[in-house]
Design an enzyme around this catalytic site. Structure first.
Site, PDB file in Angstrom:
ATOM      1  N   GLU A 147       0.846  -1.211   0.000  1.00  0.00           N
ATOM      2  CA  GLU A 147       0.000   0.000   0.000  1.00  0.00           C
ATOM      3  C   GLU A 147       0.877   1.255   0.000  1.00  0.00           C
ATOM      4  O   GLU A 147       0.615   2.216  -0.744  1.00  0.00           O
ATOM      5  CB  GLU A 147      -0.905  -0.021   1.230  1.00  0.00           C
ATOM      6  CG  GLU A 147      -1.766   1.202   1.412  1.00  0.00           C
ATOM      7  CD  GLU A 147      -2.135   1.412   2.873  1.00  0.00           C
ATOM      8  OE1 GLU A 147      -2.332   2.578   3.263  1.00  0.00           O
ATOM      9  OE2 GLU A 147      -2.208   0.421   3.627  1.00  0.00           O
ATOM     10  N   ASP A 167       0.836   3.831  -3.179  1.00  0.00           N
ATOM     11  CA  ASP A 167       0.469   5.235  -2.985  1.00  0.00           C
ATOM     12  C   ASP A 167       1.424   6.138  -3.775  1.00  0.00           C
ATOM     13  O   ASP A 167       0.998   7.067  -4.472  1.00  0.00           O
ATOM     14  CB  ASP A 167       0.519   5.557  -1.485  1.00  0.00           C
ATOM     15  CG  ASP A 167       0.276   7.027  -1.190  1.00  0.00           C
ATOM     16  OD1 ASP A 167      -0.823   7.516  -1.494  1.00  0.00           O
ATOM     17  OD2 ASP A 167       1.190   7.692  -0.667  1.00  0.00           O
ATOM     18  N   ASP A 188      -7.107   1.199   0.580  1.00  0.00           N
ATOM     19  CA  ASP A 188      -5.782   0.617   0.842  1.00  0.00           C
ATOM     20  C   ASP A 188      -5.489  -0.542  -0.111  1.00  0.00           C
ATOM     21  O   ASP A 188      -4.366  -0.685  -0.604  1.00  0.00           O
ATOM     22  CB  ASP A 188      -5.697   0.111   2.291  1.00  0.00           C
ATOM     23  CG  ASP A 188      -5.699   1.242   3.311  1.00  0.00           C
ATOM     24  OD1 ASP A 188      -5.534   2.411   2.905  1.00  0.00           O
ATOM     25  OD2 ASP A 188      -5.885   0.955   4.511  1.00  0.00           O
ATOM     26  N   GLU A 220      -4.515   0.714  -3.579  1.00  0.00           N
ATOM     27  CA  GLU A 220      -3.116   1.176  -3.588  1.00  0.00           C
ATOM     28  C   GLU A 220      -2.152  -0.008  -3.546  1.00  0.00           C
ATOM     29  O   GLU A 220      -1.141  -0.022  -4.255  1.00  0.00           O
ATOM     30  CB  GLU A 220      -2.859   2.104  -2.403  1.00  0.00           C
ATOM     31  CG  GLU A 220      -3.527   3.460  -2.548  1.00  0.00           C
ATOM     32  CD  GLU A 220      -3.287   4.372  -1.361  1.00  0.00           C
ATOM     33  OE1 GLU A 220      -3.291   5.596  -1.556  1.00  0.00           O
ATOM     34  OE2 GLU A 220      -3.092   3.868  -0.235  1.00  0.00           O
TER      35      GLU A 220
END
EC number: 3.1.26.3
Length: 245
Positions: A61, A65, A134, A137
């Site tokens: 994650e 991101d 989450d 990502e």
């Protein structure tokens, strides 16, 4: 074979089949399927299966991101060559914010693939927005590690970029950017701004701007600066175009 082990093997076979179908649907086959499964593995599942070599998706994650920020930034930089840094930042923030990521995840039915602990499952974790954002990502992070930036770009081209082109995030843009996007989307031609008038003393100037599309006047605006006058002209043009459509 004890009942619990039998049940776990059945569950494992079921989710492996689900991931196989998922890869077929998106047209991408992971070289390392463990990365794909890890992207969908919540920490609650790992906590309940400590004896097995499961890893949760939190590190993926973190990576995803950053990859999302980079790829979306590059796309916006290329698509909107006249947009200011501030406007680009605002637009990117709207695209990578939690509600947007949840929308992308739901459209791909990510929730059904998440490996959850029983407690998290019972409290509705599968539909929890933060969890879904989450996972999206983490999936991007896993895709980047397994296939590289080009495949990530291709995936986002299918899932995310069309929504930008459809104007799904226009509400966060300033009037000039909204007008530019609308014109680009319709392929209507070129927008130009002209300052028609400057009046008043130096400490209290007023500017009048006109915006034209293919040399046809669309809107007039006035303001204390050229920028403000152009924004007001764009606002009037947007109103006019929306009334016509």
């Amino acid at each position: 074979m004890p009942y619990r082990k039998h049940r776990e093997k059945k569950y494992e076979a079921k989710y492996r089949e689900a991931f196989k179908v998922f890869q077929e649907e998106i047209g991408i086959t992971f070289t390392d399927e463990k990365l794909l499964i890890q992207a969908f593995t919540h920490s609650s599942y790992v906590n309940e299966h400590r004896k097995k070599p499961h890893e949760d998706n939190e590190r993926l994650e973190f990576l995803g991101d950053a990859v999302l920020e980079l790829t979306v930034s590059q796309y916006l930089f290329q698509k909107y060559p006249t947009m200011s840094e501030g406007e680009l930042t605002k637009l990117r923030a709207a695209i990578v914010c939690e509600p947007s990521l949840v929308r992308f995840a739901n459209e791909m039915s990510f929730g059904s693939l998440v490996l959850l602990g029983k407690g998290e499952e019972m409290t509705g974790g599968r539909e929890r927005p933060a969890l879904l954002a989450d996972v999206f990502e983490a999936f991007i992070g896993a895709l980047y590690l397994d296939q590289g930036l080009e495949t990530v770009w291709g995936y986002l081209k299918e899932v995310v970029y069309p929504k930008i082109n459809e104007g799904a995030f226009s509400h966060v843009m300033d009037y000039k950017s909204q007008l530019q996007e609308l014109i680009q989307r319709d392929g209507s031609g070129n927008v130009e701004y002209q300052i028609l008038q400057e009046k008043g003393p130096a400490h209290n100037r007023e500017f009048v701007s006109r915006v034209t599309l293919n040399n046809e006047a669309l809107g007039l605006g006035s303001g204390k600066s050229k920028k403000e006058a152009e924004q007001q002209a764009a606002a009037e043009a947007l109103k006019k175009l929306k009334e016509q459509s």
